[in-house]
Scaffold this motif. Structure first.
Motif, PDB file in Angstrom:
ATOM      1  N   HIS A  23       0.851  -1.182   0.000  1.00  0.00           N
ATOM      2  CA  HIS A  23       0.000   0.000   0.000  1.00  0.00           C
ATOM      3  C   HIS A  23       0.888   1.234   0.000  1.00  0.00           C
ATOM      4  O   HIS A  23       2.077   1.162   0.226  1.00  0.00           O
ATOM      5  N   ASP A  24       0.244   2.339  -0.248  1.00  0.00           N
ATOM      6  CA  ASP A  24       1.003   3.562  -0.380  1.00  0.00           C
ATOM      7  C   ASP A  24       0.232   4.715   0.240  1.00  0.00           C
ATOM      8  O   ASP A  24      -0.963   4.833   0.040  1.00  0.00           O
ATOM      9  N   GLU A  25       0.924   5.502   1.007  1.00  0.00           N
ATOM     10  CA  GLU A  25       0.322   6.677   1.633  1.00  0.00           C
ATOM     11  C   GLU A  25       1.314   7.816   1.472  1.00  0.00           C
ATOM     12  O   GLU A  25       2.499   7.581   1.264  1.00  0.00           O
ATOM     13  N   PRO A  26       0.835   9.055   1.597  1.00  0.00           N
ATOM     14  CA  PRO A  26       1.762  10.191   1.416  1.00  0.00           C
ATOM     15  C   PRO A  26       2.883  10.240   2.456  1.00  0.00           C
ATOM     16  O   PRO A  26       3.882  10.913   2.245  1.00  0.00           O
ATOM     17  N   TYR A  27       2.729   9.522   3.574  1.00  0.00           N
ATOM     18  CA  TYR A  27       3.752   9.549   4.619  1.00  0.00           C
ATOM     19  C   TYR A  27       4.690   8.353   4.554  1.00  0.00           C
ATOM     20  O   TYR A  27       5.359   8.027   5.521  1.00  0.00           O
ATOM     21  N   MET A  28       4.726   7.681   3.409  1.00  0.00           N
ATOM     22  CA  MET A  28       5.673   6.576   3.271  1.00  0.00           C
ATOM     23  C   MET A  28       6.378   6.589   1.921  1.00  0.00           C
ATOM     24  O   MET A  28       5.800   6.972   0.912  1.00  0.00           O
ATOM     25  N   ALA A  29       7.651   6.203   1.958  1.00  0.00           N
ATOM     26  CA  ALA A  29       8.437   6.096   0.734  1.00  0.00           C
ATOM     27  C   ALA A  29       9.035   4.696   0.686  1.00  0.00           C
ATOM     28  O   ALA A  29       9.790   4.309   1.579  1.00  0.00           O
ATOM     29  N   HIS A  30       8.660   3.937  -0.326  1.00  0.00           N
ATOM     30  CA  HIS A  30       9.220   2.588  -0.516  1.00  0.00           C
ATOM     31  C   HIS A  30      10.373   2.761  -1.505  1.00  0.00           C
ATOM     32  O   HIS A  30      10.160   3.280  -2.595  1.00  0.00           O
ATOM     33  N   VAL A  31      11.551   2.322  -1.120  1.00  0.00           N
ATOM     34  CA  VAL A  31      12.696   2.567  -1.988  1.00  0.00           C
ATOM     35  C   VAL A  31      13.440   1.275  -2.333  1.00  0.00           C
ATOM     36  O   VAL A  31      13.936   0.570  -1.450  1.00  0.00           O
ATOM     37  N   SER A  32      13.518   0.994  -3.619  1.00  0.00           N
ATOM     38  CA  SER A  32      14.219  -0.198  -4.102  1.00  0.00           C
ATOM     39  C   SER A  32      15.726  -0.015  -3.915  1.00  0.00           C
ATOM     40  O   SER A  32      16.208   1.113  -3.856  1.00  0.00           O
ATOM     41  N   PRO A  33      16.473  -1.147  -3.867  1.00  0.00           N
ATOM     42  CA  PRO A  33      17.933  -1.060  -3.705  1.00  0.00           C
ATOM     43  C   PRO A  33      18.572  -0.125  -4.741  1.00  0.00           C
ATOM     44  O   PRO A  33      18.258  -0.206  -5.929  1.00  0.00           O
ATOM     45  N   GLY A  34      19.417   0.763  -4.272  1.00  0.00           N
ATOM     46  CA  GLY A  34      20.138   1.662  -5.161  1.00  0.00           C
ATOM     47  C   GLY A  34      19.328   2.836  -5.684  1.00  0.00           C
ATOM     48  O   GLY A  34      19.831   3.655  -6.445  1.00  0.00           O
ATOM     49  N   LYS A  35      18.071   2.924  -5.277  1.00  0.00           N
ATOM     50  CA  LYS A  35      17.197   3.983  -5.792  1.00  0.00           C
ATOM     51  C   LYS A  35      16.928   5.070  -4.747  1.00  0.00           C
ATOM     52  O   LYS A  35      17.302   4.932  -3.581  1.00  0.00           O
ATOM     53  N   ALA A  36      16.264   6.129  -5.191  1.00  0.00           N
ATOM     54  CA  ALA A  36      15.876   7.212  -4.285  1.00  0.00           C
ATOM     55  C   ALA A  36      14.436   7.618  -4.576  1.00  0.00           C
ATOM     56  O   ALA A  36      13.972   7.503  -5.715  1.00  0.00           O
ATOM     57  N   GLU A  37      13.726   8.035  -3.557  1.00  0.00           N
ATOM     58  CA  GLU A  37      12.345   8.497  -3.712  1.00  0.00           C
ATOM     59  C   GLU A  37      12.187   9.805  -2.941  1.00  0.00           C
ATOM     60  O   GLU A  37      12.946  10.082  -2.011  1.00  0.00           O
ATOM     61  N   THR A  38      11.188  10.566  -3.333  1.00  0.00           N
ATOM     62  CA  THR A  38      10.924  11.829  -2.657  1.00  0.00           C
ATOM     63  C   THR A  38       9.581  11.772  -1.935  1.00  0.00           C
ATOM     64  O   THR A  38       8.638  11.176  -2.436  1.00  0.00           O
ATOM     65  N   MET A  39       9.558  12.394  -0.775  1.00  0.00           N
ATOM     66  CA  MET A  39       8.318  12.455   0.004  1.00  0.00           C
ATOM     67  C   MET A  39       8.258  13.849   0.618  1.00  0.00           C
ATOM     68  O   MET A  39       9.254  14.340   1.141  1.00  0.00           O
ATOM     69  N   VAL A  40       7.105  14.510   0.506  1.00  0.00           N
ATOM     70  CA  VAL A  40       6.975  15.869   1.046  1.00  0.00           C
ATOM     71  C   VAL A  40       5.935  15.859   2.163  1.00  0.00           C
ATOM     72  O   VAL A  40       4.806  15.402   1.959  1.00  0.00           O
ATOM     73  N   TRP A  41       6.337  16.343   3.325  1.00  0.00           N
ATOM     74  CA  TRP A  41       5.451  16.290   4.483  1.00  0.00           C
ATOM     75  C   TRP A  41       5.474  17.605   5.243  1.00  0.00           C
ATOM     76  O   TRP A  41       6.525  18.242   5.363  1.00  0.00           O
TER      77      TRP A  41
END
Ligand SMILES: [Cu+2]
Length: 165
Positions: free
Chosen positions: A116-134
């Motif tokens: 599942h996905d919510e604005p307060y979570m970032a799932h990040v695969s190995p070697g990758k980066a994700e952005t989350m704004v809170w």
């Protein structure tokens, strides 16, 4: 005649329902496409990327640690988190209260396939980066944890202190 019309309406409703389900299967696509949520939680709300006052780089590794593991943020501040996974395993950064994170981690253990996905979570695969704004709207002590089974218990947890201006 009325029956036919109702059948057509039902058909339309089903198509919409299916579209909604298909959409939900692509959490990352949804995150970018949908508008900023106005839902308020006990630890704040989704932030508007245009109002972010700073960017905080958060590193995650297979040592089961967040870097940094402690943050101080001013009440009302909107923060862009750039979450990078330098490990070989999947990691995630989930914001919340300690209580909620523990409960959530238990649930993840019982249902490992659950996605599942919510604005307060970032799932990040190995070697990758994700952005989350809170946006941190409330003063208090909150946490961020990795809810991949076993990671929270291994110490993959950080603390956010939200202080009044
Ligand atoms: Cu992890």
């Amino acid at each position: 005649m009325k029956t036919i019309r109702n059948t057509v309406l039902l058909g339309v409703a089903l198509v919409f329902a299916q579209a909604a389900i298909a959409h939900g299967e692509k959490p990352h696509a949804r995150k970018e496409a949908r508008p900023v949520s106005t839902e308020e939680t006990v630890f704040g709300r989704e932030g508007d990327p245009r109002k972010a006052s700073r960017t905080i780089d958060v590193g995650m590794s297979d040592k089961m640690r967040f870097t940094p593991a402690e943050l101080t943020i001013k009440q009302g501040e909107t923060v862009r988190f750039r979450v990078k996974n330098s490990g070989q395993a999947m990691h995630e950064m989930v914001l919340g209260t300690m209580d909620e994170l523990r409960k959530h981690a238990e649930m993840m253990k019982k249902h490992p396939g659950m996605e599942h996905d919510e604005p307060y979570m970032a799932h990040v695969s190995p070697g990758k980066a994700e952005t989350m704004v809170w946006q941190f709207t409330k003063v208090g002590e909150f946490h961020y944890g990795c809810l991949v089974p076993g990671h929270l218990e291994a110490g993959m947890i950080g603390k956010v202190k939200v202080v009044s201006r």
